[in-house]
Design an enzyme around this catalytic site. Structure first.
Site, PDB file in Angstrom:
ATOM      1  N   LYS A 197       0.934  -1.178  -0.084  1.00  0.00           N
ATOM      2  CA  LYS A 197      -0.144   0.038   0.082  1.00  0.00           C
ATOM      3  C   LYS A 197       0.952   1.243   0.131  1.00  0.00           C
ATOM      4  O   LYS A 197       0.517   2.206  -0.525  1.00  0.00           O
ATOM      5  CB  LYS A 197      -1.075  -0.114   1.044  1.00  0.00           C
ATOM      6  CG  LYS A 197      -0.445  -0.060   2.628  1.00  0.00           C
ATOM      7  CD  LYS A 197       0.080   1.384   3.218  1.00  0.00           C
ATOM      8  CE  LYS A 197       0.802   1.045   4.531  1.00  0.00           C
ATOM      9  NZ  LYS A 197       1.275   2.477   5.008  1.00  0.00           N
ATOM     10  N   THR A 234      -3.504   5.570   3.874  1.00  0.00           N
ATOM     11  CA  THR A 234      -2.158   6.188   3.518  1.00  0.00           C
ATOM     12  C   THR A 234      -2.236   6.949   2.266  1.00  0.00           C
ATOM     13  O   THR A 234      -1.537   7.805   1.810  1.00  0.00           O
ATOM     14  CB  THR A 234      -1.258   5.325   3.768  1.00  0.00           C
ATOM     15  OG1 THR A 234      -1.528   4.098   2.709  1.00  0.00           O
ATOM     16  CG2 THR A 234      -0.765   4.659   5.004  1.00  0.00           C
TER      17      THR A 234
END
Length: 320
Positions: A185, A242
């Site tokens: 990610k 994020t």
């Protein structure tokens, strides 16, 4: 029983605060002895300046105090974790070691839990990962994370030990999926930051998140992860967080790239190294991962933002 935490950065300290406020005794180890002494004396960590450290946290630069603990959380950057494990393998034997970092080791091409299993084979490896910022954890804001441990009985013990009133842990035995979700990610977060820094707009960021997620799934499943793991906290949950917040170092790094601005070299950006590892793994496995490849090129200076954008937009049209 005292819980050890190796690494007095923001995340390690935040975990220490959350667990100490829950009544647990914490031994916080900092590599810099002077910094450890300052933390112990002032009850402050410059990484979390607005947080007072509870009395149950003992900060020290002494490894003997850390290794006296049977359970140790390793809040050490993924690229320096192997050296720590190798240097102290004998003293870590038989310990329960919980990796709290996200990334892929460039030399071994393994995630943190797998790296522990490789380098300290008689330890009990686990992984703590998911959508979380250190500042939120330290402030007592509600957070849910994934606790991954191949030994489910050990995982249940850790789940009970490390959960608090505001830190809720969900358990899985899929350590590969959990460690890869947390690592991959970061690559997409850099791409999202680039999009926003280059003023490509929210829609472009949404497209990158949406198309980046199946890239994460493809690689994780090819490396042995269970298909559903990346749809949970350690994958999709962390990805959303994020890619949409400037609290994320990887997102801020990508934003600076998109703006053509310098970024603080003292800040750890795990996604930059992970992007290079992903490219190597994708090439080896014959996987199509165009966003990750572009991020790898951007972070090494092999391409610039306009060229990278052109490369992505000129790919052949296909079904979703």
């Amino acid at each position: 029983m005292t819980i050890g935490i190796a690494g007095a950065g923001a995340f390690g300290t935040a975990l220490a605060v959350a667990l100490a406020l829950d009544g647990k005794d914490i031994q916080l180890w900092a590599r810099d002895g002077d910094a450890a002494e300052a933390i112990q004396t002032t009850r402050k960590n410059p990484k979390l300046p607005d947080v007072d450290l509870p009395a149950k946290i003992t900060s020290s630069g002494a490894l003997d105090a850390l290794f006296a603990c049977d359970t140790i959380l390793l809040a050490i950057p993924a690229q320096t974790l192997p050296a720590f494990l190798t240097d102290h393998a004998v003293r870590l034997t038989g310990k329960t070691l919980v990796a709290c970092c996200k990334g892929i080791d460039l030399k071994r091409m393994t995630g943190p839990a797998s790296t522990i299993a490789d380098l300290v084979p008689d330890a009990h490896p686990a992984m703590l990962t998911g959508p979380s910022f250190a500042a939120d954890i330290a402030r007592g804001l509600p957070t849910a994370l994934t606790l991954a441990c191949a030994d489910d009985a050990k995982g249940e013990m850790l789940q009970n030990m490390l959960s608090t009133a505001t830190l809720r842990l969900y358990r899985t035995t899929d350590t590969i999926g959990a460690e890869l979700g947390g690592a991959l990610k970061n690559v997409i977060a850099i791409a999202s930051g680039v999009a926003m820094g280059a003023r490509l707009g929210e829609s472009a960021r949404a497209a990158l998140i949406t198309r980046g997620f199946p890239e994460m799934q493809r690689l994780a499943e090819a490396l042995g992860a269970e298909p559903d793991t990346l749809s949970g906290l350690s994958g999709l949950g962390d990805l959303v967080l994020t890619c949409t917040s400037d609290q994320s170092r990887n997102y801020r790094y990508g934003f600076a790239l998109g703006r053509g601005e310098a970024f603080d070299t003292a800040t750890t950006v795990e996604g930059a190294a992970t992007a290079r590892a992903v490219r190597q793994l994708a090439d080896k496995l014959g996987l199509d991962m165009p966003i990750s490849a572009v991020v790898a090129d951007l972070t090494t200076g092999a391409t610039d933002v306009p060229t990278a954008l052109t490369a992505l937009l000129s790919r052949p049209l296909k079904e979703e």
